[in-house]
Design an enzyme around this catalytic site. Structure first.
Site, PDB file in Angstrom:
ATOM      1  N   ARG A  43       2.254  66.837  40.598  1.00 16.79           N
ATOM      2  CA  ARG A  43       2.563  65.463  41.003  1.00 16.79           C
ATOM      3  C   ARG A  43       3.045  64.652  39.802  1.00 16.79           C
ATOM      4  NH1 ARG A  43      -1.797  61.427  43.962  1.00 16.79           N
ATOM      5  NH2 ARG A  43      -0.405  59.605  44.198  1.00 16.79           N
ATOM      6  N   ARG A  65      -2.180  70.036  25.545  1.00 11.55           N
ATOM      7  CA  ARG A  65      -2.185  71.472  25.799  1.00 11.55           C
ATOM      8  C   ARG A  65      -1.150  71.799  26.894  1.00 11.55           C
ATOM      9  NH1 ARG A  65      -6.388  69.306  28.677  1.00 11.55           N
ATOM     10  NH2 ARG A  65      -6.554  69.943  30.883  1.00 11.55           N
ATOM     11  N   CYS A  67       0.676  73.003  30.211  1.00 11.90           N
ATOM     12  CA  CYS A  67       0.385  73.042  31.643  1.00 11.90           C
ATOM     13  C   CYS A  67       0.353  74.492  32.125  1.00 11.90           C
ATOM     14  CB  CYS A  67       1.476  72.262  32.385  1.00 11.90           C
ATOM     15  SG  CYS A  67       1.422  72.417  34.190  1.00 11.90           S
ATOM     16  N   CYS A  70       3.606  75.073  35.033  1.00  7.34           N
ATOM     17  CA  CYS A  70       5.016  75.255  34.671  1.00  7.34           C
ATOM     18  C   CYS A  70       5.208  76.065  33.390  1.00  7.34           C
ATOM     19  CB  CYS A  70       5.721  73.910  34.556  1.00  7.34           C
ATOM     20  SG  CYS A  70       5.086  72.834  33.233  1.00  7.34           S
TER      21      CYS A  70
END
Length: 352
Positions: A43, A65, A67, A70
């Site tokens: 989101r 850090r 994700c 992705c």
């Protein structure tokens, strides 16, 4: 005076909201402590909670850090790519097409997950990749002068009928034509002067098969002969006058897509990439990764780049509209300077 200053990252923020894939920057979400690629399926954050960074090292230095969704550092992608490379090696080494189950087991993934990863990395299914390996073996054997029946059997097709049923899909031509290296075919060529230097157009009965420019006549003829080593090259300035006129006019002043019948000979994947190139609007460019993403194969960047490099019909199949992720023009068969000039002319034409 306005109450607020313009947002210097407005274009980046718009890309985040639109989930547009890009390698130009990363964004971080301060409330979550993670950084992401543009196009991340998570989101979208609020603008006030968003920071932008040029690369992963800068984001990590600021305390964020990566994700997990992705994979902005590409660590998970590298593991996947290594597994798929091993599967490709297995296909290359096998005399027959390995089953999906065997390939998935070798890679250590469930079949449906392996199939998705394979398509993301290579741009094709395992069967399509295996078919291309067989087609390459067949083409090499035919070029070496083997009998069609022997070459077909040696490549693993089993029977000649499977190749002759869809010769365009397998080799871009019939096995006999491939064995002859164009023997029996007539390649009509015409030479003209253009804004980019000497320009040559070549055509078969099916359509334009070659457009090259910027080199002397001997070099341009050599390019045609390399593709059709045993074909008869025939000068046909009158027959190709209209095609040459269109190409020369386009080079001088781009206006619209060239409307020429094309003879595009390549694998199914190559032809798919070439059609995607033809769909890039005048005056626009794509990165290799962006083009791969538009084709629904975001991890097939290298395969897309190879297909672009194998395009023989310059300008009509506008591989010059693909650039590096940092905007660098990268390589171009006819010279980076000519690529820059083509793009500048197209951008000017679009701005009118």
């Amino acid at each position: 005076m306005p109450d607020t200053l313009p947002d210097p990252d407005a274009a980046r923020w718009a890309a985040v909201l639109a989930r547009e894939p890009s390698d130009a920057f990363l964004y971080a979400v301060t409330t979550q402590g993670v950084f992401c690629r543009p196009g991340c399926p998570s989101r979208p954050p609020l603008r006030r909670n968003t920071r932008f960074f040029p690369d992963a090292a800068a984001a990590e230095a600021a305390g964020f850090r990566a994700c997990r969704r992705c994979d902005p550092k590409g660590e998970r992608a590298a593991i996947h790519a290594a597994a798929i490379r091993a599967a490709c090696d297995m296909i290359e080494a096998s005399e027959t097409i390995p089953s999906l189950a065997a390939l998935a087991a070798r890679a250590g993934y469930a079949r449906h997950h392996f199939l998705r990863l394979f398509r993301e990395v290579t741009g094709v299914t395992p069967r399509s990749f295996a078919e291309s390996v067989r087609a390459r073996r067949l083409a090499a054997a035919l070029a070496a002068g083997e009998r069609v029946a022997d070459a077909v059997a040696g490549a693993g097709f089993g029977s000649e009928s499977r190749v002759y049923e869809a010769p365009g899909r397998v080799l871009g031509m019939t096995p006999g034509a491939a064995r002859r290296g164009g023997a029996g075919e007539v390649i009509r060529v015409a030479l003209a002067e253009s804004a980019m230097g000497p320009l040559m157009v070549g055509a078969t009965d099916a359509g334009i098969c070659f457009i090259g420019f910027g080199e002397d006549e001997q070099a341009l003829r050599g390019d045609v002969m390399a593709r059709f080593p045993r074909a008869r090259i025939e000068d046909a300035p009158d027959a190709l006058a209209d095609a040459v006129r269109q190409v020369v006019a386009y080079v001088a002043e781009p206006r619209a897509a060239l409307d020429l019948p094309l003879d595009l000979r390549g694998t199914a994947f190559q032809r798919r990439v070439w059609e995607a190139l033809r769909a890039i609007p005048l005056g626009e460019t794509r990165t290799y990764s962006g083009l791969a993403a538009e084709m629904g194969m975001p991890a097939a960047t290298r395969a897309v780049a190879r297909a672009c490099a194998q395009n023989k019909v310059s300008i009509a199949v506008p591989c010059h509209r693909v650039v590096g992720k940092d905007g660098d023009l990268t390589g171009y068969r006819w010279g980076v300077g000519r690529k820059r000039a083509l793009l500048a002319g197209e951008a000017k034409a679009r701005a009118r």
